[in-house]
Design a protein around this motif. Structure first.
Motif, PDB file in Angstrom:
ATOM      1  N   MET A   1      53.274  -7.900 -53.281  1.00 44.06           N
ATOM      2  CA  MET A   1      54.204  -6.767 -53.299  1.00 44.06           C
ATOM      3  C   MET A   1      53.138  -5.400 -53.709  1.00 44.06           C
ATOM      4  N   LYS A   2      53.138  -4.638 -52.488  1.00 38.02           N
ATOM      5  CA  LYS A   2      52.094  -3.500 -52.578  1.00 38.02           C
ATOM      6  C   LYS A   2      52.495  -2.169 -53.199  1.00 38.02           C
ATOM      7  N   ALA A   3      51.534  -1.532 -53.881  1.00 36.55           N
ATOM      8  CA  ALA A   3      51.935  -0.361 -54.733  1.00 36.55           C
ATOM      9  C   ALA A   3      51.969   0.634 -53.701  1.00 36.55           C
ATOM     10  N   ASP A   4      53.206   1.335 -53.500  1.00 41.62           N
ATOM     11  CA  ASP A   4      53.323   2.556 -52.522  1.00 41.62           C
ATOM     12  C   ASP A   4      52.937   3.870 -53.266  1.00 41.62           C
ATOM     13  N   ALA A  28      48.869  -9.203 -67.075  1.00 42.53           N
ATOM     14  CA  ALA A  28      49.632  -8.702 -66.014  1.00 42.53           C
ATOM     15  C   ALA A  28      49.340  -8.877 -64.669  1.00 42.53           C
ATOM     16  N   ASP A  29      50.321  -8.857 -63.954  1.00 45.43           N
ATOM     17  CA  ASP A  29      49.915  -9.036 -62.318  1.00 45.43           C
ATOM     18  C   ASP A  29      49.956  -7.468 -61.979  1.00 45.43           C
ATOM     19  N   TYR A  30      48.777  -7.061 -62.104  1.00 49.01           N
ATOM     20  CA  TYR A  30      48.508  -5.270 -61.728  1.00 49.01           C
ATOM     21  C   TYR A  30      49.061  -4.783 -60.825  1.00 49.01           C
ATOM     22  N   LYS A 122      65.795  -7.765 -65.529  1.00 54.15           N
ATOM     23  CA  LYS A 122      65.754  -9.358 -65.543  1.00 54.15           C
ATOM     24  C   LYS A 122      66.517  -9.939 -64.292  1.00 54.15           C
ATOM     25  N   SER A 123      67.667  -9.071 -63.833  1.00 50.02           N
ATOM     26  CA  SER A 123      68.326  -9.644 -62.783  1.00 50.02           C
ATOM     27  C   SER A 123      67.787  -9.392 -61.610  1.00 50.02           C
ATOM     28  N   ARG A 128      62.245 -12.484 -58.321  1.00 50.74           N
ATOM     29  CA  ARG A 128      60.900 -12.510 -57.400  1.00 50.74           C
ATOM     30  C   ARG A 128      59.894 -13.060 -58.148  1.00 50.74           C
ATOM     31  N   PRO A 129      58.983 -13.074 -57.410  1.00 51.17           N
ATOM     32  CA  PRO A 129      57.756 -13.653 -57.977  1.00 51.17           C
ATOM     33  C   PRO A 129      56.826 -12.657 -59.084  1.00 51.17           C
TER      34      PRO A 129
END
Length: 562
Positions: A1-4, A28-30, A122-123, A128-129
């Motif tokens: 997941m890339k930070a835009d 955290a997954d930064y 949450k939903s 997602r991962p």
């Protein structure tokens, strides 16, 4: 997941990038967390802060937050002048942090409880991962950014005065205290909610969260009042600070003690321990909170599982409907409003803290006498008229009854063949009085009887009758909307602010009339007779059958909703 890249929040995200190693060590997954925070900051433009009334039209984050920050700057400028008083650093700092804690806690409860307890993340994200700790840290950073902005606006004037009047050391210690206060407020609130979610489930969980809202609001208000008065008891004539055991329970005093220890050279054990607590307690609680974030996110499932649950039919509500409602239509809408107030979580989150504060406000104005223990001094005075402050709650309830997250279901009003649409308003206000206002008033009236003696019973009865009359006045003055038919963000704020000011003046006028009639021996009894006649008459006029030209129910509803 890339930070835009997000230009508007680039400053916040750049600061976050510098803290990336620390956040990664926290679990955290930064890159994922950075993207979530960026999106949340952007989406803040669609959230309405209740500190500005809770009904503002969607507007850019910068403009809305800017307004709030300028308001806080004005408050901060007034409180910053206290730093120039000839008092010890301990007292000055404790007062400043008391003000800061009060504003930050109130803002967090009113504005960001819904963010802490948000179920949409949450939903959407946990499917997602994305792990619970990463999501929890993203929510925490999002709220902390908001709180830091407001706290620096509030403490900014005091920081400037500290820098130029007290010196660099005082300034740096004060700034560290601001950051630690924000951390403490956020973490304590989160841990409170986690404890409640661990201990309860089902409908009791939702009720307990609302009770926590009330309890936190009342505790903050009472604690601030107590803090502002305690220095009369703990400071000697030479301004030397003296320790009392109960001060260890008040966090702003911890931060004040740090100033005495670091800058004042005080080495007395109580002050040293409280100075250590000012640093250790926020840090330790923050570590505990971070470790419990996955459990916090999992516990939110208890709220999610209850959102679509249907409500049980209340025999008590049925009994009240039969006693006080005229006709089957009014009884049906009485039960409908009763159920909505019980089940609608957003309504509770916005109204219940106000209810708690309204109950406490009359006692705040009598705090000096109550704290001193000289309650007998109140007897023979007109201080019982402070109970009128509780009636101000009615205008908040009348306003909030128009809103709902399920506002799209309001089409049912036009589908139901009503013979008299005004019965909707009559039933809804009766339900609000019976469920929220009258029980609390009776409880508060009982306490007032204990304080002031049985001789004030005619006055308390007059206030109760005034409450019914004031409900009709609120209905007449406020912009009219069908119950639970509007979005919380709908913009009628200016109209309602004008109406709120007028209603407050009317309430003060009614209290003034009560005070005047009490100047004569039997005036209160004539006033009771007048209120007993005026209330039902006003109710019949306001909620009597509508006279529409077409005579159709839908045309009556259209006229009511204008």
């Amino acid at each position: 997941m890339k930070a835009d890249p997000m230009p508007r929040e680039s400053g916040v995200l750049r600061v976050l990038d510098r803290l990336a190693p620390l956040l990664i060590r926290m679990g955290a997954d930064y890159p994922v967390m950075r993207s979530i925070v960026g999106v949340k900051l952007t989406m803040d433009g669609r959230r309405t802060p209740t500190v500005l009334g809770g009904t503002a039209k969607e507007s850019p984050l910068s403009s809305r937050t800017g307004i709030i920050q300028w308001i806080y700057v004005l408050y901060g400028a007034m409180f910053a002048l206290m730093l120039m008083l000839p008092l010890s650093d301990w007292i000055l700092a404790a007062m400043q942090f008391g003000v800061l804690t009060f504003f930050m806690m109130t803002t967090l409860i009113s504005d960001f409880s819904s963010v802490l307890l948000d179920l949409r993340d949450k939903s959407i994200l946990l499917s997602r991962p994305v792990d619970g700790r990463t999501l929890g840290l993203a929510k925490t950073v999002h709220i902390l950014v908001y709180l830091l902005g407001l706290s620096l606006s509030l403490a900014g004037p005091a920081l400037l005065v500290a820098l130029f009047y007290k010196g660099v050391a005082f300034f740096l210690l004060f700034l560290a205290g601001v950051l630690l206060t924000d951390m403490l407020v956020l973490v304590l609130t989160g841990l409170f909610y986690l404890l409640i979610m661990k201990l309860f489930d089902g409908e009791k969980l939702k009720d307990m969260i609302n009770y926590v809202q009330i309890g936190l609001s009342v505790t903050v208000i009472v604690g601030y009042q107590f803090l502002s008065r305690m220095f009369n008891m703990t400071v000697a004539a030479d301004m030397t600070p003296r320790f009392a055991w109960w001060e260890v329970l008040i966090p702003p005093v911890w931060f004040g003690s740090a100033f005495e220890v670091v800058l004042g050279g005080v080495r007395r054990l109580p002050f040293v321990l409280m100075a250590i607590a000012a640093l250790a307690v926020p840090v330790v609680l923050c570590i505990v909170y971070i470790r419990t974030l996955p459990a916090f996110e999992r516990s939110l499932a208890k709220l999610a599982s209850q959102e679509s649950a249907g409500g049980r039919k209340s025999r008590y509500a049925d009994l009240l409907a039969r006693l006080f409602c005229r006709g089957r239509e009014e009884r049906l809408f009485f039960g409908f409003c009763w159920s909505m107030m019980r089940q609608e979580r957003d309504f509770k989150l916005k109204v219940y803290p106000t209810i708690g504060l309204s109950v406490v406000f009359p006692f705040i104005f009598m705090a000096n006498t109550l704290v001193s223990g000289n309650i007998s001094a109140l007897r023979g005075t007109k201080a019982y008229l402070y109970i009128y402050l509780m009636i101000a709650l009615i205008q908040t309830v009348v306003t909030m009854l128009a809103y709902s997250i399920n506002y799209k279901a309001a089409w049912v009003y036009r589908a139901v063949p009503l013979t008299s649409p005004e019965r909707i308003y009559s039933a809804v206000f009766k339900a609000a009085l019976a469920r929220l206002i009258v029980p609390l008033y009776l409880l508060e009236a009982a306490v007032f009887l204990l304080i002031f003696g049985p001789g004030i019973w005619p006055d308390l009865l007059a206030v109760l009758l005034t409450m019914f009359l004031y409900t009709v006045i609120c209905y007449a003055v406020q912009p009219r909307s069908l119950p639970f038919s509007e979005k919380y963000e709908r913009n009628r704020q200016k109209e309602k602010q004008k109406g709120a000011l007028l209603l407050l003046l009317i309430l003060f006028g009614l209290a003034g009339i009560h005070y005047l009639v009490r100047q004569t021996e039997f005036g209160i009894y004539f006033y009771l007779a007048l209120l007993a006649a005026a209330g039902p008459t006003a109710w019949r006029i306001a909620f009597g059958p509508a006279k529409s030209k077409s005579g159709s129910p839908s045309s009556g509803l259209r006229s009511l909703s204008k």
